[in-house]
Design a protein around this motif. Structure first.
Motif, short mmCIF file in Angstrom:
data_model
loop_
_atom_site.label_atom_id
_atom_site.label_comp_id
_atom_site.label_asym_id
_atom_site.label_seq_id
_atom_site.Cartn_x
_atom_site.Cartn_y
_atom_site.Cartn_z
N ALA A 294 39.31 34.25 38.14
CA ALA A 294 40.24 35.07 37.35
C ALA A 294 39.58 36.40 36.99
N LEU A 295 38.29 36.37 36.67
CA LEU A 295 37.58 37.61 36.39
C LEU A 295 37.60 38.51 37.63
N GLY A 296 37.40 37.90 38.79
CA GLY A 296 37.47 38.65 40.05
C GLY A 296 38.84 39.25 40.28
N MET A 297 39.89 38.49 39.94
CA MET A 297 41.25 39.00 40.11
C MET A 297 41.50 40.20 39.20
N LEU A 298 40.96 40.16 37.98
CA LEU A 298 41.10 41.29 37.07
C LEU A 298 40.38 42.52 37.63
N LEU A 299 39.23 42.29 38.26
CA LEU A 299 38.50 43.41 38.88
C LEU A 299 39.27 43.99 40.07
N LEU A 300 39.95 43.13 40.84
CA LEU A 300 40.78 43.62 41.94
C LEU A 300 41.93 44.46 41.41
N LEU A 301 42.54 44.03 40.31
CA LEU A 301 43.60 44.83 39.70
C LEU A 301 43.03 46.17 39.25
#
Length: 101
Positions: free
Chosen positions: A58-65
């Motif tokens: 989820a942290l990675g997904m926030l970074l992708l956003l």
């Protein structure tokens, strides 16, 4: 895991609401929430009110956003985080990258 997004009336802000576990199982749904919208917002709000858990993916997904929204120039607020979610974000130093409220 239900993830929904809604644009403001003027299309300047996109709010993405997260319910339940925010983990790898939500990857495509989260990505669709900001990539498959008809507007190009200037800012994003991630409403974590219903999020009960978040993991490293989820942290990675926030970074992708963040990358999608302009990297260092991105305007992203993470709102309504419960104490567990806030603790994970703090340990990960995400307050350096996102506005957390």
């Amino acid at each position: 895991m239900p993830i929904s997004s809604i644009a403001s009336a003027d299309g300047q802000e996109l709010t993405i609401s997260i319910q339940g576990r925010f983990d790898f199982g939500a990857h495509q749904e989260f990505r669709d929430a900001y990539e498959k919208v008809a507007v190009t917002p200037k800012s994003y709000v991630i409403d974590m009110k219903g999020a009960t858990y978040l993991d490293s993916s989820a942290l990675g997904m926030l970074l992708l956003l963040r990358d999608h929204a302009g990297g260092d120039n991105a305007r992203i607020r993470l709102l309504n985080c419960n104490s567990d979610v806030r603790k994970i974000l703090s340990i990960s130093n995400f307050e350096q990258l996102f506005q957390i409220g």
